[in-house]
Design an enzyme around this catalytic site. Sequence first.
Site, PDB file in Angstrom:
ATOM      1  N   GLY A 168     -12.112  -2.333  12.289  1.00  0.00           N
ATOM      2  CA  GLY A 168     -11.400  -1.624  11.240  1.00  0.00           C
ATOM      3  C   GLY A 168      -9.915  -1.534  11.496  1.00  0.00           C
ATOM      4  N   ASP A 169      -9.275  -0.589  10.803  1.00  0.00           N
ATOM      5  CA  ASP A 169      -7.824  -0.450  10.896  1.00  0.00           C
ATOM      6  C   ASP A 169      -7.373  -0.044  12.296  1.00  0.00           C
ATOM      7  OD1 ASP A 169      -7.184  -1.098   8.166  1.00  0.00           O
ATOM      8  OD2 ASP A 169      -8.021   0.836   7.596  1.00  0.00           O
ATOM      9  N   THR A 189      -8.823  -0.952  15.141  1.00  0.00           N
ATOM     10  CA  THR A 189      -8.878  -2.176  15.951  1.00  0.00           C
ATOM     11  C   THR A 189      -7.670  -3.049  15.677  1.00  0.00           C
ATOM     12  OG1 THR A 189     -11.296  -2.131  15.968  1.00  0.00           O
ATOM     13  CG2 THR A 189     -10.233  -4.243  16.449  1.00  0.00           C
ATOM     14  N   LEU A 190      -7.328  -3.189  14.406  1.00  0.00           N
ATOM     15  CA  LEU A 190      -6.143  -3.968  14.047  1.00  0.00           C
ATOM     16  C   LEU A 190      -4.897  -3.350  14.645  1.00  0.00           C
ATOM     17  CD1 LEU A 190      -4.800  -6.257  12.422  1.00  0.00           C
ATOM     18  CD2 LEU A 190      -4.720  -4.684  10.477  1.00  0.00           C
ATOM     19  N   ASP A 213       9.136  -7.229   2.663  1.00  0.00           N
ATOM     20  CA  ASP A 213      10.450  -6.890   2.090  1.00  0.00           C
ATOM     21  C   ASP A 213      11.397  -6.250   3.084  1.00  0.00           C
ATOM     22  OD1 ASP A 213       9.303  -4.402   2.362  1.00  0.00           O
ATOM     23  OD2 ASP A 213       9.533  -3.812   0.258  1.00  0.00           O
ATOM     24  N   LEU A 255      11.207  -3.307   4.321  1.00  0.00           N
ATOM     25  CA  LEU A 255      11.371  -1.886   4.009  1.00  0.00           C
ATOM     26  C   LEU A 255      10.080  -1.123   4.273  1.00  0.00           C
ATOM     27  CD1 LEU A 255      13.181  -2.232   0.561  1.00  0.00           C
ATOM     28  CD2 LEU A 255      14.260  -1.734   2.769  1.00  0.00           C
ATOM     29  N   GLU A 268      -4.937   5.985  13.743  1.00  0.00           N
ATOM     30  CA  GLU A 268      -4.916   6.481  15.113  1.00  0.00           C
ATOM     31  C   GLU A 268      -4.002   7.711  15.185  1.00  0.00           C
ATOM     32  OE1 GLU A 268      -7.000   4.916  17.570  1.00  0.00           O
ATOM     33  OE2 GLU A 268      -7.643   4.245  15.585  1.00  0.00           O
TER      34      GLU A 268
END
Length: 309
Positions: free
Chosen positions: A67-68, A70-71, A220, A222, A277
């Site tokens: 999931g996020d 781990t990424l 971008d 930003l 996290e």
Amino acid sequence: MSTRRPGVCLLARDEILCRPDVAAAVDAVRRSSVELDIGTPASPEALKASIPRAIEEGASRIVVAGGDGTLNAAVDTLMGAELGREASLGLLPLGTANDFAKSAGIPSDDVAAALSLACTGEATRIDVGCVNGSYFVNAASLGFGAQVTATTPQDMKSLLGGAAYSIMGLVRAFRAEPHEGRLTLPDGETMEVRFLMMAVGNGRFAGGGFDVAPYASLTDGLLDIGWIAEAATESIGTVLDEMTDPADPQNEHILYRQAPGFKLQTIDPLHVTLDGEATTGSLFEFECFPQALSMALGADALTSKEPSS
């Protein structure tokens, strides 16, 4: 005679690799002439140790399954070790929310397609966010939303995602107190802010699919900053209307800025989550690193809306 494309390393826990759909996807990728090595890190710490080792052994693309969080571990490792130009990154999204996958156009409902994209898709250089030396690729949330994420059982966290009604209902139910602080932008603009929650987006989605930064782009240079002001609990109908265009300068409760970086100083310690996290603090220095990481994205990942002028 087929030409093999070497250098892909898939990092996934054993229980993930044992899933029939994942095993079938791995077989399909290998049949497509991709030289795919597999590592089985059992913890986030082991994942972080596996990435530089795989690159040293010749991997030019690291694919992480999870999931996020781990990424986030993978991005933090690549950026912290200055390996962002040594290898590209792919994601097999198998988490609960998969918010970055949605931002990046990576299919989270088709394991075979997602793994094929992660292993063989063309890499695009994307921006990476950073706050106080910790990196994130999707979004940071600050304040009430982050506090609930940090303290709520996993099976209740979906209440934060998708529906603005749920968020504002939780604000009322928990009698959330506003956070006070000073937000300083690079051009010198300084704002005294009182907010219930704030989101900082490199990608668009957080909290299980809630579009917290609808004008964000991964390329971008930003960061998109959006926050819900203190008085929002008294005007939920207006808040919901303003969420349809958070960058409208006429908004009273939803405020939105785009900047290459900013500083936020709060009076009291604040809960913050980076790609899910959790951490806490009272001084946050955000910075966007343009095109700092190469990653395999879906076809529609780079389309974004334009904010109101």
